[in-house]
Design a protein around this motif. Structure first.
Motif, mmCIF file in Angstrom:
data_model
loop_
_atom_site.group_PDB
_atom_site.id
_atom_site.type_symbol
_atom_site.label_atom_id
_atom_site.label_comp_id
_atom_site.label_asym_id
_atom_site.label_seq_id
_atom_site.Cartn_x
_atom_site.Cartn_y
_atom_site.Cartn_z
ATOM 1 N N ARG A 45 4.176 8.339 -5.163
ATOM 2 C CA ARG A 45 4.175 7.038 -5.853
ATOM 3 C C ARG A 45 2.767 6.682 -6.288
ATOM 4 N NH1 ARG A 45 6.717 3.396 -1.489
ATOM 5 N NH2 ARG A 45 7.722 5.364 -1.000
ATOM 6 N N ALA A 46 2.703 5.739 -7.201
ATOM 7 C CA ALA A 46 1.442 5.165 -7.651
ATOM 8 C C ALA A 46 1.594 3.655 -7.678
ATOM 9 C CB ALA A 46 1.075 5.692 -9.039
ATOM 10 N N ASP A 47 0.467 2.966 -7.775
ATOM 11 C CA ASP A 47 0.447 1.496 -7.918
ATOM 12 C C ASP A 47 1.134 0.795 -6.751
ATOM 13 O OD1 ASP A 47 -0.780 1.971 -10.347
ATOM 14 O OD2 ASP A 47 1.080 1.852 -11.474
ATOM 15 N N ALA A 48 1.020 1.365 -5.542
ATOM 16 C CA ALA A 48 1.582 0.715 -4.358
ATOM 17 C C ALA A 48 0.599 -0.334 -3.834
ATOM 18 C CB ALA A 48 1.877 1.755 -3.279
ATOM 19 N N ARG A 238 -10.903 3.023 -14.912
ATOM 20 C CA ARG A 238 -9.840 2.211 -14.334
ATOM 21 C C ARG A 238 -9.251 2.912 -13.104
ATOM 22 N NH1 ARG A 238 -7.810 4.831 -18.880
ATOM 23 N NH2 ARG A 238 -5.890 6.046 -18.561
ATOM 24 N N GLU A 239 -8.470 2.138 -12.364
ATOM 25 C CA GLU A 239 -7.548 2.646 -11.341
ATOM 26 C C GLU A 239 -8.232 3.389 -10.198
ATOM 27 O OE1 GLU A 239 -5.246 4.944 -14.004
ATOM 28 O OE2 GLU A 239 -4.161 3.240 -14.821
ATOM 29 N N PHE A 240 -9.343 2.829 -9.688
ATOM 30 C CA PHE A 240 -10.006 3.372 -8.520
ATOM 31 C C PHE A 240 -9.728 2.452 -7.328
ATOM 32 C CE2 PHE A 240 -12.823 0.353 -10.421
ATOM 33 C CZ PHE A 240 -13.495 -0.258 -9.366
ATOM 34 N N THR A 241 -10.235 2.818 -6.150
ATOM 35 C CA THR A 241 -10.049 1.976 -4.971
ATOM 36 C C THR A 241 -11.395 1.726 -4.296
ATOM 37 O OG1 THR A 241 -9.578 3.934 -3.611
ATOM 38 C CG2 THR A 241 -7.695 2.726 -4.500
ATOM 39 N N MET A 242 -11.467 0.600 -3.551
ATOM 40 C CA MET A 242 -12.686 0.253 -2.818
ATOM 41 C C MET A 242 -12.296 -0.438 -1.520
ATOM 42 S SD MET A 242 -15.992 -2.034 -3.981
ATOM 43 C CE MET A 242 -15.123 -3.615 -4.057
ATOM 44 N N VAL A 243 -12.950 -0.052 -0.423
ATOM 45 C CA VAL A 243 -12.779 -0.735 0.858
ATOM 46 C C VAL A 243 -14.165 -1.008 1.428
ATOM 47 C CG1 VAL A 243 -10.596 0.462 1.299
ATOM 48 C CG2 VAL A 243 -12.723 1.370 2.283
ATOM 49 N N HIS A 244 -14.203 -1.877 2.452
ATOM 50 C CA HIS A 244 -15.453 -2.094 3.182
ATOM 51 C C HIS A 244 -15.341 -1.427 4.536
ATOM 52 C CE1 HIS A 244 -18.329 -4.297 5.823
ATOM 53 N NE2 HIS A 244 -19.109 -4.086 4.780
ATOM 54 N N ASP A 245 -16.238 -0.490 4.814
ATOM 55 C CA ASP A 245 -16.288 0.200 6.097
ATOM 56 C C ASP A 245 -17.104 -0.676 7.042
ATOM 57 O OD1 ASP A 245 -16.965 1.811 8.284
ATOM 58 O OD2 ASP A 245 -16.914 3.644 7.096
ATOM 59 N N ALA A 246 -16.414 -1.444 7.899
ATOM 60 C CA ALA A 246 -17.093 -2.402 8.769
ATOM 61 C C ALA A 246 -17.937 -1.707 9.826
ATOM 62 C CB ALA A 246 -16.058 -3.311 9.433
ATOM 63 N N ARG A 247 -17.510 -0.535 10.283
ATOM 64 C CA ARG A 247 -18.259 0.166 11.324
ATOM 65 C C ARG A 247 -19.598 0.653 10.798
ATOM 66 N NH1 ARG A 247 -15.057 4.594 14.735
ATOM 67 N NH2 ARG A 247 -13.947 2.667 15.233
ATOM 68 N N GLY A 284 -8.161 16.008 -4.138
ATOM 69 C CA GLY A 284 -8.369 16.238 -5.556
ATOM 70 C C GLY A 284 -8.495 14.909 -6.288
ATOM 71 N N GLY A 285 -8.963 14.956 -7.516
ATOM 72 C CA GLY A 285 -9.094 13.741 -8.304
ATOM 73 C C GLY A 285 -7.762 13.041 -8.476
ATOM 74 N N ARG A 286 -7.805 11.713 -8.496
ATOM 75 C CA ARG A 286 -6.571 10.939 -8.631
ATOM 76 C C ARG A 286 -6.900 9.527 -9.067
ATOM 77 N NH1 ARG A 286 -4.338 12.311 -3.234
ATOM 78 N NH2 ARG A 286 -5.580 14.112 -3.771
ATOM 79 N N SER A 287 -5.907 8.890 -9.631
ATOM 80 C CA SER A 287 -6.014 7.481 -9.982
ATOM 81 C C SER A 287 -4.703 6.803 -9.600
ATOM 82 C CB SER A 287 -6.289 7.306 -11.482
ATOM 83 O OG SER A 287 -5.214 7.831 -12.253
ATOM 84 N N ARG A 288 -4.715 5.487 -9.586
ATOM 85 C CA ARG A 288 -3.536 4.671 -9.263
ATOM 86 C C ARG A 288 -3.065 4.914 -7.826
ATOM 87 N NH1 ARG A 288 0.664 5.953 -13.835
ATOM 88 N NH2 ARG A 288 1.771 4.175 -12.924
ATOM 89 N N HIS A 289 -3.935 5.464 -6.988
ATOM 90 C CA HIS A 289 -3.653 5.557 -5.569
ATOM 91 C C HIS A 289 -3.934 4.205 -4.919
ATOM 92 C CE1 HIS A 289 -7.832 6.419 -6.397
ATOM 93 N NE2 HIS A 289 -8.156 6.133 -5.145
ATOM 94 N N GLU A 299 -11.880 4.223 9.689
ATOM 95 C CA GLU A 299 -11.731 5.173 8.594
ATOM 96 C C GLU A 299 -10.976 4.547 7.430
ATOM 97 O OE1 GLU A 299 -9.865 8.303 10.758
ATOM 98 O OE2 GLU A 299 -7.855 7.452 10.559
ATOM 99 N N MET A 300 -11.288 5.018 6.227
ATOM 100 C CA MET A 300 -10.551 4.626 5.037
ATOM 101 C C MET A 300 -9.310 5.495 4.925
ATOM 102 S SD MET A 300 -11.722 4.564 1.012
ATOM 103 C CE MET A 300 -12.080 6.314 0.918
ATOM 104 N N VAL A 301 -8.179 4.885 4.583
ATOM 105 C CA VAL A 301 -6.921 5.594 4.387
ATOM 106 C C VAL A 301 -6.541 5.488 2.920
ATOM 107 C CG1 VAL A 301 -4.503 5.781 5.090
ATOM 108 C CG2 VAL A 301 -6.206 4.926 6.715
ATOM 109 N N ILE A 302 -6.234 6.612 2.277
ATOM 110 C CA ILE A 302 -5.729 6.577 0.902
ATOM 111 C C ILE A 302 -4.363 7.254 0.867
ATOM 112 C CG2 ILE A 302 -8.062 6.621 -0.056
ATOM 113 C CD1 ILE A 302 -7.424 9.506 -1.019
ATOM 114 N N PHE A 303 -3.538 6.799 -0.053
ATOM 115 C CA PHE A 303 -2.213 7.406 -0.215
ATOM 116 C C PHE A 303 -1.822 7.449 -1.679
ATOM 117 C CE2 PHE A 303 2.355 7.293 -0.779
ATOM 118 C CZ PHE A 303 2.730 8.387 -0.012
ATOM 119 N N GLY A 304 -1.156 8.563 -2.052
ATOM 120 C CA GLY A 304 -0.447 8.645 -3.323
ATOM 121 C C GLY A 304 -1.339 8.680 -4.538
ATOM 122 N N GLY A 305 -0.844 8.094 -5.618
ATOM 123 C CA GLY A 305 -1.507 8.143 -6.904
ATOM 124 C C GLY A 305 -1.027 9.332 -7.709
ATOM 125 N N GLY A 306 -1.855 9.762 -8.631
ATOM 126 C CA GLY A 306 -1.450 10.889 -9.454
ATOM 127 C C GLY A 306 -2.561 11.357 -10.353
#
Length: 726
Positions: A45-48, A238-247, A284-289, A299-306
């Motif tokens: 899936r994408a855009d979850a 477009r369609e990248f992700t960002m989180v804050h690693d508090a640790r 691998g490279g991906r977007s809309r994850h 830790e950062m968790v990523i899922f899906g995209g395409g």
């Protein structure tokens, strides 16, 4: 006729102490249900929407767009090791591009909008295991791809932007748990919805928004958006992700679509400078994850995209040093076979399906499936990276044999390797076939040899050669009759009829058998369609048939030695590898997900509970599939800081125990637990890796002490019926 070879190598069930208790309870006859292809992973899936639930230590995933173009409405949770579906009584409608964040003050997920049958403007909260729709007096206009983050200092959830179909929607709204309020700062970021990402920066105590087109960081303090021009930094259209690693006190940016291709770049901002991390193994490279920061595990968790469509179901985690994944990254043209002495399926190599473009990398990794989960052995260095090799079992107590394939340096390989269960070893037979790819092999267990047929040979194209390997040398066999030249066909060994079965390849749909001396074509009444996809065959001893799957087709067929028959249910369309797993006594299909053919597990609610001072406690369960070491029962909405017991039995009951309270479990075992100050309790109950439990029904109910209940001093949950399955 029985499968003597399979029976002689039957694996004993592995029972832990909880598993033994479940076995003793399981006195009911096994359920006879229609086999289904089952997977315990979210579909591609994408855009979850995804966010981390800090109170429960789980990352929650909701909805998204699947590869068919349909929106989803399912809810999953990740516990750092694997995924489990969340069984919620109600749910937001199917959608993609919804915005979600975790409100740590009110201990709930907040979800807004998305794109379903149209743009949406609804507000939902996930609390105590259920979704609840909120009806505020005010709300943002319908939109999707908005950004959402929770500000724990001001105790509001902040929404920015989104696609409303008319403008860039550079609006700022805040949700306080009761109503939405629009904020009107003098300046705001001006960016398209998909070109920015937003998160809470715990170090600077601000909402951080990054615009990857302009390489510009913005901060929201509750009153003003402040721009911080950074110069060099990650770029993505477009369609990248960002989180804050508090640790580690830094922003982490991954992926997106830029420079005309999905990106695999990982960047980090330490508050002063951007730096690009370049780990070895990485997604691998991906977007809309989608991404979230797991604060419990750091830790950062990523899922899906395409790559261009929603075609990925991969889960990766980044701990600041390395990327990790719990299962093989998606691939095609790999090899999969059962290693009988070790009761493991072995997967090797292939070509990555998670990288865009024509230059997709070849893989040289080895993965082991133990019946319930994938692991990657520590010392698995062996054959070079390759695709379209072949792998088969040599004798029932022997190693696996790998031959040939195609790599980036040598047009076609002619090397022979064996896998002992722990290491790869290259063999140097005195004679060997010419290098080839897209050939097929099967282990003739009765004769103790590996049989190979066909493939593509340099300068000759497809060939019709038959070779056998006995552990020392390759010997070419020259029968009077042989199948026509081909590649991309499937082969497996039928231990009941003691024949090697060959099917299809290169648009052919013929069936052949090899008895060690001669090939015989079988004139079947029915034939699977002559598709062009790579074929995979596996023998299923439970049904006594050879099963066929084809890459790019959702059809599966069975061959009983006389004729082919279409099978139901159908396997995932992208499935390209089949193998029978004796550890769990079921057929396994490898595609974007790992699917098993078995009886589905289930959870059903029955009867009613008895209220305490906080109402009727809710008993909730994950998915009781065999081998689920993380299975647990959760008690929600009970009195805080109280003692309780979980009743678990093999049958349902209806015995009054005082007032309006009823015991719903017959002759139960009891397991003590306690609730947190917020009234949450959990009982871990690992489901053992024991095929003999498949189809068993168990019944359970929670009882919690509640002195404020004057009639009995207890609060009692509803009952749950648990069906153990795959």
């Amino acid at each position: 006729m029985t499968d003597r070879i399979a029976a002689s190598h039957a694996r004993p069930a592995r029972l832990s102490a909880p598993g033994l208790a479940l076995t003793l309870l399981a006195t009911a006859p096994l359920a006879q249900s229609t086999p289904q292809w089952l997977s315990h992973e979210p579909s591609p899936r994408a855009d979850a929407a995804m966010a981390f639930d800090a109170a429960r230590g789980r990352t929650v995933l909701f909805a998204g767009l699947e590869r068919t173009g349909d929106a989803l409405a399912d809810t999953w949770e990740w516990d750092g090791h694997g995924w489990q579906p969340m069984r919620t009584g109600s749910s937001p409608s199917a959608r993609r591009g919804a915005a979600m964040a975790y409100d740590s003050t009110r201990d709930c997920m907040v979800l807004f909008g998305g794109l379903g049958t149209g743009r949406l403007d609804d507000t939902w909260e996930l609390k105590d295991g259920n979704w609840y729709q909120r009806t505020p007096a005010h709300r943002p206009a319908p939109r999707y791809d908005a950004r959402l983050a929770y500000d724990p200092i001001r105790q509001v959830t902040v929404l920015f932007g989104g696609n409303d179909g008319a403008s860039l929607a550079d609006e700022t709204w805040e949700w306080d748990g009761q109503d939405w309020t629009r904020r009107t700062p003098a300046t705001s970021p001006s960016t398209t919805a998909s070109a920015c990402a937003m998160t809470w920066d715990a170090g600077r105590r601000r909402i951080a928004l990054y615009d990857a087109r302009l390489r510009q960081l913005w901060e929201w303090d509750g009153t003003t958006w402040t721009s911080r021009s950074l110069g060099a930094g990650p770029f993505s259209a477009r369609e990248f992700t960002m989180v804050h690693d508090a640790r580690r006190s830094r922003l982490v940016v991954f992926g997106g679509y830029g420079y005309h291709l999905p990106s695999d770049e990982l960047w980090e901002w330490d508050g002063a400078n951007w730096s690009q991390a370049q780990p070895g193994d990485r997604p691998g490279g991906r977007s809309r994850h989608t991404a979230a920061y797991d604060a419990l595990r750091g830790e950062m968790v990523i899922f899906g995209g395409g790559l261009s469509t929603p075609d990925l179901a991969e889960t990766w985690t980044w701990d600041g040093t390395r990327w990790s994944t719990p299962r093989p990254p998606q691939r095609s043209d790999s090899t999969l076979a059962e290693n009988l002495p070790r009761f493991r399926l072995v997967l090797f190599g292939g070509i990555s399906d998670a990288v865009a473009g024509l230059d997709r990398p070849l893989l040289d990794d080895t993965w082991l499936w133990d019946g319930y989960r994938w692991t990657r052995p520590m010392n698995s260095q062996g054959p070079s990276a390759r695709r379209s090799a072949a792998l088969a079992q040599l004798r029932a107590n022997g190693p696996l044999v790998l031959f040939g394939g195609q790599d980036d340096q040598t047009p076609l390989l002619d090397d022979t390797w064996t896998w002992s269960g722990s290491i790869w070893q290259q063999r140097t037979p005195a004679t060997r076939p010419a290098g080839r790819a897209a050939h097929a092999m099967a282990g003739d267990l009765a004769r103790g040899v590996v049989v190979m047929f066909g493939g593509v040979v340099r300068g000759r194209g497809n060939v019709d050669e038959t070779w056998e390997y006995d552990g020392t040398n390759w010997v070419q066999r020259n029968p009077a009759l042989a199948p026509p030249p081909r590649s991309g066909h499937g082969m497996t060994y039928d231990p009941v009829r003691r024949r090697t079965i060959l099917y299809g390849g290169d648009g052919l749909n013929d069936t052949w058998e090899w008895d060690g001396t001669s090939w015989t074509q079988r004139a079947t009444s029915n034939r699977p369609p002559a598709g062009r996809g790579r074929k995979s065959l596996a023998f299923d001893p439970n049904r006594g048939i050879v099963v066929l799957a084809e890459a790019g087709s959702a059809l599966t067929w069975g061959f009983d030695g006389t004729d082919w028959t279409p099978l139901q249910p159908r396997v995932d369309a992208e499935a390209a590898e089949l193998a029978f797993d004796r550890a769990s006594d079921r057929l396994v299909a490898l595609s974007s997900r790992t699917a098993v053919l078995g009886a589905p597990s289930a959870v059903q609610t029955y009867s009613n509970g008895c209220p305490g001072s906080r109402g009727v406690p809710l008993l909730s369960a994950g998915d009781p599939w065999l081998g689920n070491s993380r299975f647990r029962l959760d008690v929600l909405g009970a009195r805080g800081s109280s003692l309780g017991v979980l009743a678990l039995g093999a049958g349902a009951a209806n015995l009054p125990i005082g007032g309006t309270c009823v015991l719903l479990v017959r002759q139960p075992l009891t397991i003590p637990f306690s609730t947190s100050p917020l009234g949450f309790g959990t009982v871990p109950l690992a489901v053992p890796e024991a095929p003999l439990l498949r189809g068993i029904d168990l019944f359970t109910q929670a009882v919690v002490a509640d002195p404020r209940n004057p009639s009995l001093g207890l609060a009692v949950s509803q009952g749950l019926k648990l069906t153990l399955g795959d």
